[in-house]
Enzyme design. Structure first.
Site, PDB file in Angstrom:
ATOM      1  CD  GLU A   1      -8.317  -6.387  -1.214  1.00  0.00           C
ATOM      2  OE1 GLU A   1      -7.403  -5.794  -1.758  1.00  0.00           O
ATOM      3  OE2 GLU A   1      -9.011  -5.873  -0.309  1.00  0.00           O
TER       4      GLU A   1
ATOM      5  CE  LYS B   1      -5.745  -0.609   2.335  1.00  0.00           C
ATOM      6  NZ  LYS B   1      -5.163  -1.755   2.999  1.00  0.00           N
TER       7      LYS B   1
ATOM      8  CB  SER C   1       1.398  -7.694   0.002  1.00  0.00           C
ATOM      9  OG  SER C   1       1.134  -7.340   1.354  1.00  0.00           O
TER      10      SER C   1
ATOM     11  CG  HIS D   1     -11.132  -3.131   2.180  1.00  0.00           C
ATOM     12  ND1 HIS D   1     -10.425  -3.289   3.351  1.00  0.00           N
ATOM     13  CD2 HIS D   1     -10.234  -3.185   1.172  1.00  0.00           C
ATOM     14  CE1 HIS D   1      -9.144  -3.435   3.041  1.00  0.00           C
ATOM     15  NE2 HIS D   1      -8.995  -3.367   1.740  1.00  0.00           N
TER      16      HIS D   1
ATOM     17  CD  GLU E   1      -7.707  -2.040   5.591  1.00  0.00           C
ATOM     18  OE1 GLU E   1      -8.061  -0.930   5.167  1.00  0.00           O
ATOM     19  OE2 GLU E   1      -6.647  -2.608   5.227  1.00  0.00           O
TER      20      GLU E   1
ATOM     21  CG  ASN F   1      -8.301   0.676  -0.646  1.00  0.00           C
ATOM     22  OD1 ASN F   1      -8.713   1.791  -0.317  1.00  0.00           O
ATOM     23  ND2 ASN F   1      -8.476  -0.410   0.097  1.00  0.00           N
TER      24      ASN F   1
ATOM     25  N   GLY G   1      -1.434  -5.572   3.452  1.00  0.00           N
ATOM     26  CA  GLY G   1      -0.538  -4.684   4.188  1.00  0.00           C
ATOM     27  C   GLY G   1       0.543  -5.409   4.974  1.00  0.00           C
TER      28      GLY G   1
HETATM   29  P1  PGA Z   1      -2.170  -3.694   0.301  1.00  0.00           P
HETATM   30  O1  PGA Z   1      -3.734  -3.416   0.482  1.00  0.00           O
HETATM   31  O2  PGA Z   1      -1.892  -3.675  -1.195  1.00  0.00           O
HETATM   32  O3  PGA Z   1      -1.484  -2.561   1.012  1.00  0.00           O
HETATM   33  O4  PGA Z   1      -1.883  -5.024   0.899  1.00  0.00           O
HETATM   34  C1  PGA Z   1      -4.672  -3.972  -0.398  1.00  0.00           C
HETATM   35  C2  PGA Z   1      -6.075  -3.604   0.051  1.00  0.00           C
HETATM   36  O5  PGA Z   1      -6.334  -3.542   1.256  1.00  0.00           O
HETATM   37  O6  PGA Z   1      -6.962  -3.363  -0.799  1.00  0.00           O
END
Ligand code: PGA
Length: 251
Positions: A166, A12, A212, A96, A98, A10, A172
């Site tokens: 998630e 982003k 992560s 997602h 976010e 992903n 993150g």
């Molecule tokens: P991350 O993000 O691996 O940087 O924690 C995962 C995601 O948001 O899909």
């Protein structure tokens, strides 16, 4: 039953066209023959869909990070399913965290998107997960169950549905759920799928972990019986890291 693992990057709001070309050039040099044992995907920003599709050259499936649920209309700044299909893009992330946190995505809008995508024969990679406060107040099961029920009720077919669990507190942050914490939620989700779609379909449903995930923790997560791959943010941005993760999942 053997489920083909999925490793999905992903990206982003990262990368330019030149960076995408450079990524796939290096990625192609790291490709291993055992990678056929996994489905490799990247969810990329709209402006990079075409260039990524071309540069990936069949090495990976390119999907969008979001899509609108209406077919067309006065929705400034939005992109429709037909517009994705017009570029040869056949799937999208949905819900997602976010998008839920910053852009007002709700269980209801996520459900509409899942309906439209699965009805159109497109892949819906739908994300669920609890916040830190929800985990700390023992609401993880209730929150994930609510999010999942809404997605399962909306799906026109389970064949083109993939779930990503998630935990918001792990995205993150460098904090990964332990193998056991992740497995417990994945098992819950598969149990809900069994109730909703029956044993056969539940056994086929791929449930990815995200938050992560990195080269050094993906193998342990993948050994859990209900974890079928990963949705990877930070560690998908560099070919060396992402290739290491695919190696760890396919060896
Ligand atoms: P991350 O993000 O691996 O940087 O924690 C995962 C995601 O948001 O899909």
């Amino acid at each position: 039953m053997m489920r083909t693992p999925i490793l999905a990057g992903n990206w982003k709001m990262h990368k330019t066209s030149a960076e995408v070309r450079a990524f796939f050039k290096e990625f192609s040099q790291r490709t291993q023959s055992n990678w056929v044992r996994a489905d490799i995907m990247f969810a990329v920003p709209y402006t990079l869909l075409a260039v990524a599709q071309e540069a990936a050259d069949g090495m990976a499936t390119i999907i969008a990070q979001n899509v609108h649920f209406e077919a067309s209309g006065a929705y400034t700044g939005e992109i429709s399913i037909d517009q994705l299909r017009d570029l040869g893009i056949l799937g999208s992330l949905v819900g997602h965290s976010e998008r839920r946190q910053y852009y007002g995505e709700t269980d209801d809008t996520v459900a509409k998107k899942v309906t439209r995508l699965t009805d159109a024969g497109m892949l819906a990679l739908a994300c669920v997960g609890e916040s830190r406060a929800e985990r700390e107040s023992n609401q993880t099961e209730a929150v994930v169950t609510r999010q999942i029920q809404s997605i399962f009720n909306a799906a026109k077919s389970i064949d083109r549905l993939v779930i990503a669990y998630e935990p918001v507190w792990a995205i993150g942050t460098g904090l990964t759920a332990t193998d056991e914490q992740a497995q417990a939620v994945h098992k819950l989700i598969r149990g809900l799928a069994r109730e909703h779609f029956g044993e056969g379909s539940a056994a086929k449903l791929r449930i990815l972990y995200g938050g992560s995930a990195k080269p050094d923790n993906i193998a342990g997560l993948m050994q859990q019986p209900d974890i079928d791959g990963g949705l990877i943010g930070g560690a998908s941005l560099k070919p060396i890291d992402f290739a290491a993760m695919i190696d760890n999942v396919t060896q």
